[in-house]
Design an enzyme around this catalytic site. Structure first.
Site, PDB file in Angstrom:
ATOM      1  N   HIS A 101       0.883  -1.181   0.000  1.00  7.18           N
ATOM      2  CA  HIS A 101       0.000   0.000   0.000  1.00  7.18           C
ATOM      3  C   HIS A 101       0.917   1.226   0.000  1.00  7.18           C
ATOM      4  O   HIS A 101       2.004   1.180   0.580  1.00  7.18           O
ATOM      5  CB  HIS A 101      -0.832   0.136   1.271  1.00  7.18           C
ATOM      6  CG  HIS A 101      -1.685  -1.025   1.656  1.00  7.18           C
ATOM      7  ND1 HIS A 101      -1.218  -2.081   2.393  1.00  7.18           N
ATOM      8  CD2 HIS A 101      -3.001  -1.258   1.458  1.00  7.18           C
ATOM      9  CE1 HIS A 101      -2.215  -2.927   2.619  1.00  7.18           C
ATOM     10  NE2 HIS A 101      -3.308  -2.460   2.068  1.00  7.18           N
ATOM     11  N   ASP A 104       2.401   1.935   3.367  1.00  5.19           N
ATOM     12  CA  ASP A 104       3.482   1.077   3.879  1.00  5.19           C
ATOM     13  C   ASP A 104       4.830   1.588   3.437  1.00  5.19           C
ATOM     14  O   ASP A 104       5.844   1.331   4.078  1.00  5.19           O
ATOM     15  CB  ASP A 104       3.392  -0.354   3.332  1.00  5.19           C
ATOM     16  CG  ASP A 104       2.004  -0.926   3.400  1.00  5.19           C
ATOM     17  OD1 ASP A 104       1.310  -0.641   4.374  1.00  5.19           O
ATOM     18  OD2 ASP A 104       1.635  -1.662   2.459  1.00  5.19           O
ATOM     19  N   GLU A 232     -11.136  -7.122  -3.395  1.00  5.43           N
ATOM     20  CA  GLU A 232     -10.865  -8.129  -2.356  1.00  5.43           C
ATOM     21  C   GLU A 232     -12.033  -8.216  -1.385  1.00  5.43           C
ATOM     22  O   GLU A 232     -12.257  -7.293  -0.586  1.00  5.43           O
ATOM     23  CB  GLU A 232      -9.572  -7.747  -1.621  1.00  5.43           C
ATOM     24  CG  GLU A 232      -9.159  -8.777  -0.591  1.00  5.43           C
ATOM     25  CD  GLU A 232      -7.797  -8.468   0.029  1.00  5.43           C
ATOM     26  OE1 GLU A 232      -6.903  -7.958  -0.690  1.00  5.43           O
ATOM     27  OE2 GLU A 232      -7.641  -8.738   1.227  1.00  5.43           O
ATOM     28  N   HIS A 271     -10.537 -13.896   5.271  1.00  7.26           N
ATOM     29  CA  HIS A 271     -11.780 -13.195   4.949  1.00  7.26           C
ATOM     30  C   HIS A 271     -12.894 -14.193   4.649  1.00  7.26           C
ATOM     31  O   HIS A 271     -14.063 -13.959   4.988  1.00  7.26           O
ATOM     32  CB  HIS A 271     -11.575 -12.270   3.750  1.00  7.26           C
ATOM     33  CG  HIS A 271     -10.567 -11.188   3.983  1.00  7.26           C
ATOM     34  ND1 HIS A 271     -10.231 -10.259   3.025  1.00  7.26           N
ATOM     35  CD2 HIS A 271      -9.808 -10.878   5.073  1.00  7.26           C
ATOM     36  CE1 HIS A 271      -9.319  -9.428   3.515  1.00  7.26           C
ATOM     37  NE2 HIS A 271      -9.044  -9.799   4.748  1.00  7.26           N
TER      38      HIS A 271
HETATM   39  C1  XUL Z   1      -7.160  -6.338   5.086  1.00  3.74           C
HETATM   40  C2  XUL Z   1      -6.485  -6.843   3.885  1.00  3.74           C
HETATM   41  C3  XUL Z   1      -5.697  -5.826   3.142  1.00  3.74           C
HETATM   42  C4  XUL Z   1      -5.739  -5.999   1.670  1.00  3.74           C
HETATM   43  C5  XUL Z   1      -5.054  -4.913   0.899  1.00  3.74           C
HETATM   44  O1  XUL Z   1      -7.864  -7.296   5.777  1.00  3.74           O
HETATM   45  O2  XUL Z   1      -6.517  -8.009   3.596  1.00  3.74           O
HETATM   46  O3  XUL Z   1      -4.410  -5.848   3.619  1.00  3.74           O
HETATM   47  O4  XUL Z   1      -5.159  -7.226   1.294  1.00  3.74           O
HETATM   48  O5  XUL Z   1      -5.537  -3.647   1.197  1.00  3.74           O
HETATM   49 CO    CO Z   2      -5.678  -9.099   2.070  1.00  4.16          CO
END
Ligand code: XUL
Ligand code: CO
Length: 435
Positions: A101, A104, A232, A271
């Protein structure tokens, strides 16, 4: 000049299954050929900049536990030092990719113009390092969830100024990803959702998110970015409810906004668990729609109900995940990103290496087991036999028929189905032969 952070640690090598060296690969042999492809090219491992280098070891009850030479992370000199260490780790692990990101890589500057200038500065620095390194960029993304400006959403924010800031931020991160030769660009909507419906116009927010994603796709084509745009799914955390809840929800969303041919999914093990699914469920749903793009590999705690981002260590789970990846034809631009972090007591540089070595080895074991199951063909035979009745032309004809005609057929033929065993335990035993 070497930073000395990993002093005393050597490049990790493949030593074979009998090795007792904790910092050697016992299963991940990059050049070993599986189903006609090198392991490295199947798995396409990536290190996540955020968990490995930016996260400082905090939890909701305590702050930083790690003390790194690039702390505090509030200045560009330390951002460069962090990048130096990152590339030393990519080299030690011999990984082909990394993911990041913007936040980061360098600190938020509090305004867009300075964010842009410093993002360009640090990604130029990284591009220079890449010129003499193996590791490439699997994907980049914008962190639009940490700074307080994003607290009510990014593209779904009720304030159009935040929408504008988000658009400019994503553009600058797509440009940076393109400059670094990124294979994908990811959008994870941590704050694209709501805390309470009492203050939320859900329909308007989803429309704005759909319009935003269309702008992202248009911009990708405008700059000639050949990578894949990925969203995502995650059901909650940090938002109470996130619009990209799970794979099926995302697919419906992409279809509604005409994006089903342009955008794929980046699926994450943890997730899936938070959404009440298994990882293979999410992979199979995406694959069934041709939308399986990439994976964030990690492991979730089954008790906590929260996103724990642990390194994977469960071979049967990982084997079934790669079974679905291989069945879908394997990764194209995607790969295996370790969206996983150390436990906060794992303070030492060698913990970072050991975590990745273990994760890479588990994935290699899973890949080998998945390939063996595919080559054996036991599971595909079961599917073929279970659905064989549909090979009958009369069965096929029903799909083009109607309820009245089918009812007449049931009466005429006296159709009275005989239930068949699903053989679940036998199939689970079958999988256990390979893991
Ligand atoms: C958060 C997550 C993030 C994404 C990228 O749960 O998985 O780190 O992968 O923004
Ligand atoms: Co992620």
């Amino acid at each position: 000049m070497a930073t000395g952070f990993f002093n005393g640690l050597n490049k990790v090598t493949f030593e074979g299954a009998d090795s007792t060296n904790p910092l050697a690969f016992r299963h991940y042999d990059a050049d070993a050929v599986i189903m006609g492809k090198r392991m490295e090219d199947h798995l396409r491992f990536a290190v996540a900049w955020w968990h490995s280098f930016a996260w400082e070891g905090g939890d909701p009850f305590g702050s930083q536990t790690f003390e790194r030479p690039w702390h505090p992370q509030d200045n560009m000199a330390n951002a460069r030092l962090k990048a130096d260490v990152a590339f030393e780790m990519f080299d030690l692990l011999d990984v082909p990719y990394f993911c990041w990101h913007d936040l980061d890589l360098r600190p938020d500057q509090g305004n867009f113009a300075d964010n842009l200038a410093t993002l360009n500065e640090i990604t130029d620095y990284i591009a220079d390092k890449m010129a003499s390194a193996k590791a490439g960029c699997l994907w980049g993304t914008a962190n639009m969830f940490s700074h307080r400006r994003w607290m009510s959403g990014a593209s779904t924010n009720p304030d159009p100024d935040v929408f504008a800031f988000a658009a400019a931020t994503v553009k600058s991160n797509m440009d940076a990803t393109h400059k670094l030769g990124g294979q994908n660009y990811v959008l994870w909507g941590g704050r694209e959702g709501y805390e309470t419906l009492l203050n939320t116009d859900l329909r308007q927010e989803m429309d704005h998110m759909g319009r935003f994603l269309n702008m992202v796709v248009d911009y990708k084509h405008k700059i000639g970015f050949k990578g894949t745009i990925l969203v995502e799914p995650k059901p909650q955390e940090p938002s109470k409810h996130q619009y990209d809840f799970d794979a099926a929800t995302c697919i419906g969303f992409l279809r509604k906004y005409g994006l089903e041919r342009e955008v794929k999914l980046n699926l994450e093990q943890g997730h899936a668990i938070l959404a009440g699914h298994s990882f293979e469920h999410e992979l199979a749903v995406a694959a069934s729609e041709g939308m399986l793009g990439s994976i964030d590999m990690n492991r979730n705690d089954y008790q906590s109900g929260w996103d724990t981002d642990q390194f994977p260590n469960n071979v049967p789970e990982v084997a079934l995940a790669y079974y679905h990846v291989l069945n879908a034809g394997g990764f194209d631009t995607g790969g295996t990103n370790f969206d996983a972090k150390l436990r906060r007591q794992s303070l030492d540089p060698q913990d970072l290496i050991a975590a990745h070595v273990g994760g890479m080895d588990i994935c290699a074991r899973g890949l080998k087991a998945a390939a063996a199951m595919i080559e054996d063909g036991g599971l595909s035979d079961v599917l073929r036999d279970r659905y064989a009745g549909w090979d009958n032309p009369e069965a096929q004809a029903m799909l083009g028929s109607d309820l009245g005609a089918i009812t007449q057929r049931v009466l005429d033929l006296g159709i009275n189905p005989a239930p068949q065993s699903g053989r679940q335990e036998m199939l689970e035993n079958y999988v256990n032969r390979f893991v």
